[in-house]
Motif scaffolding. Sequence first.
Motif, PDB file in Angstrom:
ATOM      1  N   ALA A  24       0.857  -1.259  -0.044  1.00 44.16           N
ATOM      2  CA  ALA A  24       0.056  -0.072  -0.192  1.00 44.16           C
ATOM      3  C   ALA A  24       0.952   1.285   0.062  1.00 44.16           C
ATOM      4  CB  ALA A  24      -0.910  -0.002   1.175  1.00 44.16           C
ATOM      5  N   GLY A  25       0.565   2.281  -0.814  1.00 46.81           N
ATOM      6  CA  GLY A  25       1.222   3.557  -0.888  1.00 46.81           C
ATOM      7  C   GLY A  25       0.838   4.205   0.276  1.00 46.81           C
ATOM      8  N   GLY A  26       1.449   5.605   0.416  1.00 47.44           N
ATOM      9  CA  GLY A  26       1.117   6.447   1.366  1.00 47.44           C
ATOM     10  C   GLY A  26       2.323   6.790   2.298  1.00 47.44           C
ATOM     11  N   PHE A  27       2.492   8.060   2.846  1.00 52.23           N
ATOM     12  CA  PHE A  27       3.511   8.263   3.562  1.00 52.23           C
ATOM     13  C   PHE A  27       2.913   9.369   4.677  1.00 52.23           C
ATOM     14  CE2 PHE A  27       7.086  11.400   4.307  1.00 52.23           C
ATOM     15  CZ  PHE A  27       8.265  10.139   4.690  1.00 52.23           C
ATOM     16  N   GLY A  28       2.863   8.962   5.887  1.00 51.05           N
ATOM     17  CA  GLY A  28       2.207   9.589   7.101  1.00 51.05           C
ATOM     18  C   GLY A  28       0.696   9.755   6.688  1.00 51.05           C
ATOM     19  N   LEU A  29       0.087  10.587   6.567  1.00 55.21           N
ATOM     20  CA  LEU A  29      -1.240  10.827   6.095  1.00 55.21           C
ATOM     21  C   LEU A  29      -1.358  11.276   4.567  1.00 55.21           C
ATOM     22  CD1 LEU A  29      -2.847  12.608   9.115  1.00 55.21           C
ATOM     23  CD2 LEU A  29      -2.654  10.220   8.729  1.00 55.21           C
ATOM     24  N   CYS A  30      -0.420  11.353   3.916  1.00 56.58           N
ATOM     25  CA  CYS A  30      -0.302  11.677   2.643  1.00 56.58           C
ATOM     26  C   CYS A  30      -0.328  10.684   1.554  1.00 56.58           C
ATOM     27  CB  CYS A  30       0.869  12.705   2.264  1.00 56.58           C
ATOM     28  SG  CYS A  30       1.011  13.370   0.716  1.00 56.58           S
ATOM     29  N   GLY A  31      -1.274  10.613   0.571  1.00 54.39           N
ATOM     30  CA  GLY A  31      -1.380   9.676  -0.614  1.00 54.39           C
ATOM     31  C   GLY A  31      -1.640   8.243  -0.316  1.00 54.39           C
ATOM     32  N   LEU A 214      -8.554   1.100 -12.080  1.00 57.10           N
ATOM     33  CA  LEU A 214      -8.552   2.509 -11.681  1.00 57.10           C
ATOM     34  C   LEU A 214      -9.793   3.146 -11.440  1.00 57.10           C
ATOM     35  CD1 LEU A 214      -6.384   5.221 -12.000  1.00 57.10           C
ATOM     36  CD2 LEU A 214      -7.315   5.539 -14.462  1.00 57.10           C
ATOM     37  N   ILE A 215      -9.805   4.115 -10.268  1.00 59.29           N
ATOM     38  CA  ILE A 215     -10.919   4.810  -9.952  1.00 59.29           C
ATOM     39  C   ILE A 215     -10.597   6.187  -9.620  1.00 59.29           C
ATOM     40  CG2 ILE A 215     -12.215   2.645  -8.877  1.00 59.29           C
ATOM     41  CD1 ILE A 215     -11.623   3.773  -6.016  1.00 59.29           C
ATOM     42  N   GLN A 216     -11.876   6.832  -9.715  1.00 58.91           N
ATOM     43  CA  GLN A 216     -11.723   8.128  -9.269  1.00 58.91           C
ATOM     44  C   GLN A 216     -12.638   8.647  -8.118  1.00 58.91           C
ATOM     45  OE1 GLN A 216     -12.422  11.190 -12.589  1.00 58.91           O
ATOM     46  NE2 GLN A 216     -13.266  12.719 -11.150  1.00 58.91           N
ATOM     47  N   GLY A 217     -12.568   9.376  -7.205  1.00 61.25           N
ATOM     48  CA  GLY A 217     -13.298   9.430  -6.087  1.00 61.25           C
ATOM     49  C   GLY A 217     -12.988  10.913  -5.476  1.00 61.25           C
ATOM     50  N   GLU A 218     -13.866  11.078  -4.305  1.00 62.82           N
ATOM     51  CA  GLU A 218     -13.734  12.170  -3.286  1.00 62.82           C
ATOM     52  C   GLU A 218     -12.849  11.695  -2.197  1.00 62.82           C
ATOM     53  OE1 GLU A 218     -14.820  15.380  -3.889  1.00 62.82           O
ATOM     54  OE2 GLU A 218     -15.467  14.803  -5.547  1.00 62.82           O
ATOM     55  N   HIS A 219     -11.833  12.606  -1.837  1.00 62.54           N
ATOM     56  CA  HIS A 219     -10.761  12.116  -0.855  1.00 62.54           C
ATOM     57  C   HIS A 219     -10.765  13.216   0.169  1.00 62.54           C
ATOM     58  CE1 HIS A 219      -9.270   9.953  -4.322  1.00 62.54           C
ATOM     59  NE2 HIS A 219      -8.716   9.080  -3.665  1.00 62.54           N
ATOM     60  N   GLU A 220     -10.600  12.717   1.405  1.00 63.66           N
ATOM     61  CA  GLU A 220     -10.659  13.554   2.725  1.00 63.66           C
ATOM     62  C   GLU A 220      -8.929  13.986   2.690  1.00 63.66           C
ATOM     63  OE1 GLU A 220     -10.933  12.889   7.576  1.00 63.66           O
ATOM     64  OE2 GLU A 220     -11.311  11.502   6.201  1.00 63.66           O
ATOM     65  N   LYS A 221      -9.110  15.435   3.045  1.00 56.52           N
ATOM     66  CA  LYS A 221      -7.753  16.273   3.105  1.00 56.52           C
ATOM     67  C   LYS A 221      -7.057  16.021   4.393  1.00 56.52           C
ATOM     68  CE  LYS A 221      -7.339  17.322  -1.263  1.00 56.52           C
ATOM     69  NZ  LYS A 221      -6.469  16.520  -2.201  1.00 56.52           N
ATOM     70  N   ARG A 222      -6.060  15.258   4.893  1.00 56.65           N
ATOM     71  CA  ARG A 222      -5.790  15.407   6.239  1.00 56.65           C
ATOM     72  C   ARG A 222      -4.269  15.886   6.243  1.00 56.65           C
ATOM     73  NH1 ARG A 222      -7.808  11.148  10.651  1.00 56.65           N
ATOM     74  NH2 ARG A 222      -9.791  11.020   9.856  1.00 56.65           N
ATOM     75  N   ILE A 223      -3.714  16.341   7.220  1.00 56.39           N
ATOM     76  CA  ILE A 223      -2.591  17.001   7.669  1.00 56.39           C
ATOM     77  C   ILE A 223      -2.180  16.282   8.759  1.00 56.39           C
ATOM     78  CG2 ILE A 223      -2.623  18.817   6.144  1.00 56.39           C
ATOM     79  CD1 ILE A 223      -3.005  20.482   8.548  1.00 56.39           C
ATOM     80  N   GLU A 224      -0.910  16.132   9.046  1.00 56.59           N
ATOM     81  CA  GLU A 224      -0.317  15.697  10.324  1.00 56.59           C
ATOM     82  C   GLU A 224      -0.242  16.933  11.217  1.00 56.59           C
ATOM     83  OE1 GLU A 224       2.783  12.506  10.396  1.00 56.59           O
ATOM     84  OE2 GLU A 224       2.796  12.740   8.031  1.00 56.59           O
ATOM     85  N   GLN A 225      -0.139  16.412  12.618  1.00 57.41           N
ATOM     86  CA  GLN A 225      -0.174  17.475  13.776  1.00 57.41           C
ATOM     87  C   GLN A 225       1.045  18.015  13.410  1.00 57.41           C
ATOM     88  OE1 GLN A 225      -0.689  16.153  17.521  1.00 57.41           O
ATOM     89  NE2 GLN A 225      -1.322  18.005  18.303  1.00 57.41           N
ATOM     90  N   ARG A 226       1.304  19.366  13.673  1.00 53.58           N
ATOM     91  CA  ARG A 226       2.508  20.252  13.844  1.00 53.58           C
ATOM     92  C   ARG A 226       2.551  20.790  15.276  1.00 53.58           C
ATOM     93  NH1 ARG A 226       3.467  25.240   9.749  1.00 53.58           N
ATOM     94  NH2 ARG A 226       3.742  23.478   8.286  1.00 53.58           N
ATOM     95  N   THR A 227       3.618  20.535  15.978  1.00 56.42           N
ATOM     96  CA  THR A 227       4.044  20.851  17.296  1.00 56.42           C
ATOM     97  C   THR A 227       4.930  22.016  17.148  1.00 56.42           C
ATOM     98  OG1 THR A 227       3.674  18.481  18.040  1.00 56.42           O
ATOM     99  CG2 THR A 227       4.874  20.191  19.676  1.00 56.42           C
ATOM    100  N   ILE A 228       4.503  23.231  17.874  1.00 54.02           N
ATOM    101  CA  ILE A 228       5.207  24.190  17.946  1.00 54.02           C
ATOM    102  C   ILE A 228       5.762  24.825  19.569  1.00 54.02           C
ATOM    103  CG2 ILE A 228       5.515  26.870  17.589  1.00 54.02           C
ATOM    104  CD1 ILE A 228       3.443  26.497  15.179  1.00 54.02           C
ATOM    105  N   SER A 229       6.885  24.758  19.712  1.00 49.28           N
ATOM    106  CA  SER A 229       7.314  25.008  21.197  1.00 49.28           C
ATOM    107  C   SER A 229       8.043  26.621  21.462  1.00 49.28           C
ATOM    108  CB  SER A 229       8.137  24.219  21.886  1.00 49.28           C
ATOM    109  OG  SER A 229       9.345  24.158  21.019  1.00 49.28           O
ATOM    110  N   ALA A 230       7.588  27.338  22.507  1.00 48.95           N
ATOM    111  CA  ALA A 230       8.009  28.643  22.544  1.00 48.95           C
ATOM    112  C   ALA A 230       9.885  28.480  22.679  1.00 48.95           C
ATOM    113  CB  ALA A 230       7.493  29.056  23.896  1.00 48.95           C
ATOM    114  N   ALA A 231      10.502  29.247  22.143  1.00 46.17           N
ATOM    115  CA  ALA A 231      12.035  29.336  22.507  1.00 46.17           C
ATOM    116  C   ALA A 231      12.133  29.669  23.914  1.00 46.17           C
ATOM    117  CB  ALA A 231      12.504  30.356  21.451  1.00 46.17           C
TER     118      ALA A 231
END
Length: 231
Positions: A24-31, A214-231
């Motif tokens: 199966a393809g995919g990298f994180g939540l992409c593809g 091959l199929i065409q369809g609607e896909h959910e757009k997800r992004i991985e969580q980004r963590t930001i910390s104060a300097a």
Amino acid sequence: MKKVYGSAAEALGGILHDGMFIAAGGFGLCGIPELLLEAIKEAGTKDLTFASNNAGVDDFGIGILLQTKQVKKMISSYVGENAEFMRQYLSGELELEFNPQGTLAERMRAGGAGIPGFYTKTGVGTVIADGKEHKDFNGETYILERGIFADLSIVKAWKADATGNLVFRKTARNFNPPAATCGKICVAEVEEIVPTGSLDPDSIHLPGIYVHRLIQGEHEKRIEQRTISAA
């Protein structure tokens, strides 16, 4: 030969069987081929072995098949972000074969090229090398990794034409192209199917010769969580 099907269930018709090996393809939540994975869930196919960089998250990607206990073994690089994946592994319910990311991608690529095995330095001296053949080249030790030859490949692309030529976007190219080549049958899902001949040949990332359905369809757009910390 007809390649375009009306739904994921139709595209997988006559292919699925218990105990099969799926790349199966995919990298994180992409593809991630989410529509095909949902169709496998609905089909109830079980005792599956998956080769995939990761298993998505608990409610997305291969994670939905872990929830229903349809997966017997994972060949993966990354367990994080999927609590059920981790729980099943630690409890002994799920077999897990860890692979470094580059090694896993190359095992898929090798299978797609008909190469049964290759030597790499990655993993030498670690648990990754346990039980594997070691060989020295020019004074350096390498381990033998075997190519992946799957029963089925499922991938997700951005665009395709009706002949199955595929275009991926950005990090979706990390694992989808090699995963697509190493299965006896490749089924792809895409966001858009464009007229044959309209794709720039230099922009095609995977030739249609590798894609059987091959199929065409609607896909959910997800992004991985980004963590930001104060300097």
